[in-house]
Design an enzyme around this catalytic site. Structure first.
Site, PDB file in Angstrom:
ATOM      1  N   ASN A   9      65.191  51.972  67.901  1.00  0.00           N
ATOM      2  CA  ASN A   9      64.222  52.105  69.058  1.00  0.00           C
ATOM      3  C   ASN A   9      64.790  53.531  69.845  1.00  0.00           C
ATOM      4  OD1 ASN A   9      62.510  52.113  70.859  1.00  0.00           O
ATOM      5  ND2 ASN A   9      62.983  50.235  71.873  1.00  0.00           N
ATOM      6  N   LYS A  11      63.007  54.960  71.928  1.00  0.00           N
ATOM      7  CA  LYS A  11      62.155  55.095  73.101  1.00  0.00           C
ATOM      8  C   LYS A  11      61.614  56.352  73.585  1.00  0.00           C
ATOM      9  CE  LYS A  11      65.325  51.310  74.470  1.00  0.00           C
ATOM     10  NZ  LYS A  11      65.961  50.404  75.558  1.00  0.00           N
ATOM     11  N   HIS A  95      58.289  44.783  73.654  1.00  0.00           N
ATOM     12  CA  HIS A  95      59.517  45.169  74.064  1.00  0.00           C
ATOM     13  C   HIS A  95      59.677  44.951  75.660  1.00  0.00           C
ATOM     14  CE1 HIS A  95      63.014  47.712  75.334  1.00  0.00           C
ATOM     15  NE2 HIS A  95      63.409  47.440  74.116  1.00  0.00           N
ATOM     16  N   GLU A  97      60.481  46.667  77.996  1.00  0.00           N
ATOM     17  CA  GLU A  97      59.957  47.573  78.782  1.00  0.00           C
ATOM     18  C   GLU A  97      58.548  47.699  79.118  1.00  0.00           C
ATOM     19  OE1 GLU A  97      62.527  50.529  76.838  1.00  0.00           O
ATOM     20  OE2 GLU A  97      64.272  49.746  77.566  1.00  0.00           O
ATOM     21  N   GLU A 166      66.207  40.062  72.629  1.00  0.00           N
ATOM     22  CA  GLU A 166      67.010  41.374  73.657  1.00  0.00           C
ATOM     23  C   GLU A 166      66.743  40.704  75.060  1.00  0.00           C
ATOM     24  OE1 GLU A 166      66.496  45.726  71.778  1.00  0.00           O
ATOM     25  OE2 GLU A 166      64.443  45.022  72.835  1.00  0.00           O
ATOM     26  N   GLY A 172      70.682  48.766  77.603  1.00  0.00           N
ATOM     27  CA  GLY A 172      70.987  50.024  78.229  1.00  0.00           C
ATOM     28  C   GLY A 172      72.103  49.877  79.353  1.00  0.00           C
ATOM     29  N   SER A 211      72.505  46.719  74.131  1.00  0.00           N
ATOM     30  CA  SER A 211      73.694  47.409  74.110  1.00  0.00           C
ATOM     31  C   SER A 211      74.493  47.277  72.521  1.00  0.00           C
ATOM     32  CB  SER A 211      74.726  46.916  75.061  1.00  0.00           C
ATOM     33  OG  SER A 211      73.958  47.526  76.308  1.00  0.00           O
TER      34      SER A 211
HETATM   35  P1  13P Z   1      70.196  49.680  74.167  1.00  0.00           P
HETATM   36  O1  13P Z   1      70.732  49.516  72.751  1.00  0.00           O
HETATM   37  O2  13P Z   1      70.311  51.006  74.440  1.00  0.00           O
HETATM   38  O3  13P Z   1      70.698  48.610  75.013  1.00  0.00           O
HETATM   39  O4  13P Z   1      68.615  49.468  73.740  1.00  0.00           O
HETATM   40  C1  13P Z   1      68.331  47.961  73.360  1.00  0.00           C
HETATM   41  C2  13P Z   1      66.844  48.125  73.326  1.00  0.00           C
HETATM   42  O5  13P Z   1      66.049  48.170  74.050  1.00  0.00           O
HETATM   43  C3  13P Z   1      66.362  48.249  71.728  1.00  0.00           C
HETATM   44  O6  13P Z   1      64.842  47.965  71.784  1.00  0.00           O
END
Ligand code: 13P
Length: 248
Positions: A9, A11, A95, A97, A166, A172, A211
């Site tokens: 992903n 982003k 997601h 976010e 997640e 992150g 992560s």
């Molecule tokens: P990270 O791997 O940067 O923690 O992000 C995970 C994520 O949000 C994947 O959709």
């Protein structure tokens, strides 16, 4: 037997040059000898380029969100059919976010899943608890609520769906759920799906995200109900992403 799946992903990262360079590297180094399925979810504007650059590879391209509407006066939205036309195969839905920064709620997310499926895309429906939920012991009730919305709809095709767990506090942050903790949530999700449809639940892939890095991927992917990963930061680095795919 479920084929492991690893999806990057990206982003809101990258540029034309970055996208082209990373995909050339992935295309070069990820071939059909890799035993997991591999996807990258780029920003909308790079999807066409990504599908062209990966046309001769096993890598499948996806989007990071989709409109719940088919067409019409929805300024700024992108429909599932448009994504399909660009050559996308996957789309992330829900997601964390999107849920937290853009106020996407379960009811609309179910509509997005349905819109994606009816256009021939495979939705990757994401779930996860916040740090406060985790610390107060509410992980399972939050997940039950998020997956419950989907399972309540008889129109969702459980055979054309991927789920992703997640934990929001792991995204992150460099923190991850332990393999054992993650496995418990994944097994819980599968049990809930089983109550609706045993056969679909057995074939359904549930990815872990938060992560995931080359040094923790193997222990997570080794769990019975973890069928691969949804990778954020590490998917922007070719070496790290390829290593994670190899471990899957
Ligand atoms: P990270 O791997 O940067 O923690 O992000 C995970 C994520 O949000 C994947 O959709």
């Amino acid at each position: 037997m479920r084929q492991p799946l690893v999806i990057g992903n990206w982003k809101m990262n990258g540029s034309l040059a970055f996208t082209s360079e990373l995909l050339h590297t992935l295309e070069d180094r990820i071939d059909d000898k890799i035993s997991c399925e591999v996807g990258v979810c780029t920003p909308f504007v790079y999807i066409k380029l990504a599908t062209e650059l990966t046309a001769n590879s096993v890598i499948k391209v996806g989007a990071q969100t989709v409109s719940e509407f088919k067409a019409g006066a929805y300024t700024g939205e992108v429909s599932a059919l448009m994504l399909k036309e660009l050559g996308a195969d996957w789309v992330l839905v829900g997601h964390s976010e999107r849920r937290t920064l853009f106020n996407e709620v379960n009811a609309a997310l179910v509509q997005k899943v349905l819109a994606a499926q009816s256009a021939g895309l495979t939705p990757v429906y994401c779930m996860g608890e916040t740090e406060a939920d985790y610390k107060s012991g509410h992980t399972f009730s939050v997940i039950a609520d998020q997956i419950g919305a989907l399972l309540d709809s008889d129109d969702v095709d459980l055979n054309n769906l991927v789920l992703a767990y997640e934990p929001v506090w792991a995204i992150g942050t460099g923190l991850t759920a332990t393999p054992d903790e993650a496995q418990k949530v994944h097994a819980f999700i599968r049990t809930l799906v089983k109550e609706k449809n045993i056969k679909s639940a057995e074939g359904l892939r549930i990815l872990y995200g938060g992560s995931v890095k080359p040094d923790n991927a193997l222990s997570l992917f080794g769990q019975d109900d973890i069928d691969g990963g949804l990778i954020g930061g590490a998917s922007l680095d070719a070496d790290a992403f390829i290593s994670i795919c190899q471990q899957a």
